[in-house]
Design a protein around this motif. Structure first.
Motif, PDB file in Angstrom:
ATOM      1  N   GLY A  17       0.800  -1.228  -0.038  1.00 55.80           N
ATOM      2  CA  GLY A  17      -0.043  -0.051  -0.123  1.00 55.80           C
ATOM      3  C   GLY A  17       0.856   1.289   0.082  1.00 55.80           C
ATOM      4  O   GLY A  17       0.324   2.289  -0.046  1.00 55.80           O
ATOM      5  N   LYS A  18       2.162   1.131  -0.016  1.00 55.39           N
ATOM      6  CA  LYS A  18       3.181   2.323  -0.068  1.00 55.39           C
ATOM      7  C   LYS A  18       3.935   2.160  -0.997  1.00 55.39           C
ATOM      8  O   LYS A  18       4.496   3.061  -1.613  1.00 55.39           O
ATOM      9  CB  LYS A  18       3.422   2.359   1.389  1.00 55.39           C
ATOM     10  CG  LYS A  18       2.676   2.913   2.534  1.00 55.39           C
ATOM     11  CD  LYS A  18       3.104   3.167   3.537  1.00 55.39           C
ATOM     12  CE  LYS A  18       2.374   3.823   4.837  1.00 55.39           C
ATOM     13  NZ  LYS A  18       2.782   3.836   6.064  1.00 55.39           N
ATOM     14  N   ARG A  19       5.157   1.104  -0.903  1.00 55.67           N
ATOM     15  CA  ARG A  19       6.352   1.060  -1.490  1.00 55.67           C
ATOM     16  C   ARG A  19       6.610  -0.637  -1.722  1.00 55.67           C
ATOM     17  O   ARG A  19       6.689  -1.310  -1.072  1.00 55.67           O
ATOM     18  CB  ARG A  19       7.450   1.730  -0.597  1.00 55.67           C
ATOM     19  CG  ARG A  19       8.586   1.800  -1.145  1.00 55.67           C
ATOM     20  CD  ARG A  19       9.732   2.524  -0.154  1.00 55.67           C
ATOM     21  NE  ARG A  19      10.972   2.489  -0.696  1.00 55.67           N
ATOM     22  CZ  ARG A  19      11.621   3.306  -1.223  1.00 55.67           C
ATOM     23  NH1 ARG A  19      11.078   4.561  -1.148  1.00 55.67           N
ATOM     24  NH2 ARG A  19      12.798   3.362  -1.394  1.00 55.67           N
TER      25      ARG A  19
ATOM     26  N   THR B  78      11.413   1.158  -8.133  1.00 57.54           N
ATOM     27  CA  THR B  78      10.824   1.294  -7.058  1.00 57.54           C
ATOM     28  C   THR B  78       9.322   1.797  -7.435  1.00 57.54           C
ATOM     29  O   THR B  78       9.319   2.552  -8.373  1.00 57.54           O
ATOM     30  CB  THR B  78      11.301   2.478  -6.329  1.00 57.54           C
ATOM     31  OG1 THR B  78      12.716   2.063  -5.867  1.00 57.54           O
ATOM     32  CG2 THR B  78      10.643   2.686  -4.895  1.00 57.54           C
ATOM     33  N   TYR B  79       8.210   1.160  -6.591  1.00 58.15           N
ATOM     34  CA  TYR B  79       6.909   1.498  -7.044  1.00 58.15           C
ATOM     35  C   TYR B  79       6.572   2.321  -5.909  1.00 58.15           C
ATOM     36  O   TYR B  79       6.522   1.757  -4.611  1.00 58.15           O
ATOM     37  CB  TYR B  79       5.963   0.329  -7.254  1.00 58.15           C
ATOM     38  CG  TYR B  79       6.350  -0.170  -8.669  1.00 58.15           C
ATOM     39  CD1 TYR B  79       5.620   0.298  -9.850  1.00 58.15           C
ATOM     40  CD2 TYR B  79       7.025  -1.272  -8.872  1.00 58.15           C
ATOM     41  CE1 TYR B  79       5.707  -0.480 -11.139  1.00 58.15           C
ATOM     42  CE2 TYR B  79       7.212  -1.952 -10.027  1.00 58.15           C
ATOM     43  CZ  TYR B  79       6.834  -1.359 -11.180  1.00 58.15           C
ATOM     44  OH  TYR B  79       6.860  -1.907 -12.309  1.00 58.15           O
ATOM     45  N   LEU B  80       6.102   3.600  -5.743  1.00 60.57           N
ATOM     46  CA  LEU B  80       5.470   4.208  -4.719  1.00 60.57           C
ATOM     47  C   LEU B  80       4.042   4.380  -5.163  1.00 60.57           C
ATOM     48  O   LEU B  80       3.689   4.780  -6.314  1.00 60.57           O
ATOM     49  CB  LEU B  80       6.234   5.510  -4.396  1.00 60.57           C
ATOM     50  CG  LEU B  80       7.704   5.697  -4.254  1.00 60.57           C
ATOM     51  CD1 LEU B  80       8.114   6.841  -4.307  1.00 60.57           C
ATOM     52  CD2 LEU B  80       7.768   4.997  -3.006  1.00 60.57           C
ATOM     53  N   THR B  81       3.129   4.304  -4.223  1.00 59.96           N
ATOM     54  CA  THR B  81       1.726   4.330  -4.655  1.00 59.96           C
ATOM     55  C   THR B  81       0.909   5.284  -3.330  1.00 59.96           C
ATOM     56  O   THR B  81       1.322   5.131  -2.375  1.00 59.96           O
ATOM     57  CB  THR B  81       1.012   3.147  -4.584  1.00 59.96           C
ATOM     58  OG1 THR B  81       1.029   2.209  -3.290  1.00 59.96           O
ATOM     59  CG2 THR B  81       1.585   2.172  -5.785  1.00 59.96           C
ATOM     60  N   GLU B  82      -0.214   5.840  -4.096  1.00 60.71           N
ATOM     61  CA  GLU B  82      -1.147   6.394  -3.407  1.00 60.71           C
ATOM     62  C   GLU B  82      -2.599   6.080  -3.596  1.00 60.71           C
ATOM     63  O   GLU B  82      -2.801   6.385  -4.973  1.00 60.71           O
ATOM     64  CB  GLU B  82      -0.754   7.921  -3.144  1.00 60.71           C
ATOM     65  CG  GLU B  82      -1.839   8.827  -2.424  1.00 60.71           C
ATOM     66  CD  GLU B  82      -1.504  10.190  -2.445  1.00 60.71           C
ATOM     67  OE1 GLU B  82      -2.444  11.010  -2.201  1.00 60.71           O
ATOM     68  OE2 GLU B  82      -0.383  10.866  -2.706  1.00 60.71           O
ATOM     69  N   GLY B  83      -3.313   5.533  -2.664  1.00 58.75           N
ATOM     70  CA  GLY B  83      -4.475   5.244  -3.277  1.00 58.75           C
ATOM     71  C   GLY B  83      -5.574   6.472  -3.319  1.00 58.75           C
ATOM     72  O   GLY B  83      -5.418   7.302  -2.389  1.00 58.75           O
ATOM     73  N   LYS B  84      -6.394   6.220  -4.297  1.00 63.02           N
ATOM     74  CA  LYS B  84      -7.228   7.567  -4.644  1.00 63.02           C
ATOM     75  C   LYS B  84      -8.941   6.828  -4.900  1.00 63.02           C
ATOM     76  O   LYS B  84      -8.987   6.966  -6.105  1.00 63.02           O
ATOM     77  CB  LYS B  84      -7.011   8.342  -5.683  1.00 63.02           C
ATOM     78  CG  LYS B  84      -5.382   8.878  -5.418  1.00 63.02           C
ATOM     79  CD  LYS B  84      -5.116  10.024  -6.404  1.00 63.02           C
ATOM     80  CE  LYS B  84      -3.798  10.610  -5.954  1.00 63.02           C
ATOM     81  NZ  LYS B  84      -3.805  11.904  -5.266  1.00 63.02           N
TER      82      LYS B  84
END
Length: 174
Positions: free
Chosen positions: A95-97, A112-118
């Motif tokens: 859910g973050k990295r 690196t995958y960085l994510t932010e749920g919208k």
């Protein structure tokens, strides 16, 4: 004749050059940000599935998602030739990295995958750092072209992930 593909990548290259000159702190890592029409949970489910399938194909070991933790590593043998690549999970915070490093005799690449749920969408930042990439040793045109091609490939990768996740969701619904 210049195709739409070339124009898109050349425009991207000029934009990248502007950004890199403007920030004056380019360290070799390339970054893109895309908003996908998938939930954050579906995105991480896909990443986990892909990694676990790769581990099983490479080592014969069947693991659970709980095995994906910082420090986890495995060797991936190349199908042609005798080369091998060591894959290491550097960081995993669902859910973050998600960050892995791939070391081969030729190069070291950190993804690196960085994510932010919208809500029903996910903003994904993909950062790739290729150790052998030395843009300062290239002339300006070659550097712009190389950066445009890399960013285009990164964008294609993220969009292909979205397509795969949506197809997986469609199969589940059927």
């Amino acid at each position: 004749m210049v195709t739409g593909f070339c124009i898109k990548h050349l425009k991207l290259a000029f934009f990248c050059q502007f950004v890199f000159n403007w920030t004056n702190s380019y360290n070799g890592a390339m970054k893109i940000i895309r908003t996908l029409d998938v939930t954050e949970a579906a995105f991480y489910d896909h990443l986990e599935r892909e990694l676990l399938q790769d581990v099983e194909a490479s080592t014969g070991r069947r693991l659970e998602a709980s095995s994906i933790q910082p420090g986890f590593r495995y060797i991936k043998r190349q199908k042609k030739g005798k080369g091998q690549t060591q894959i290491t999970v550097d960081d995993y915070q669902r859910g973050k990295r998600y960050q892995i490093t791939s070391k081969s005799p030729i190069d070291t690449v950190t993804v690196t995958y960085l994510t932010e749920g919208k809500g029903e969408k996910t903003e994904v930042s993909l950062v790739e750092d290729i150790a052998s990439y030395t843009p300062e040793k290239q002339n300006r045109f070659v550097r712009w072209f190389s950066q445009a091609m890399l960013l285009g490939r990164m964008s294609d990768t993220v969009m292909a992930m979205e397509d795969a996740i949506l197809k997986e969701d469609t199969k589940k619904a059927d």
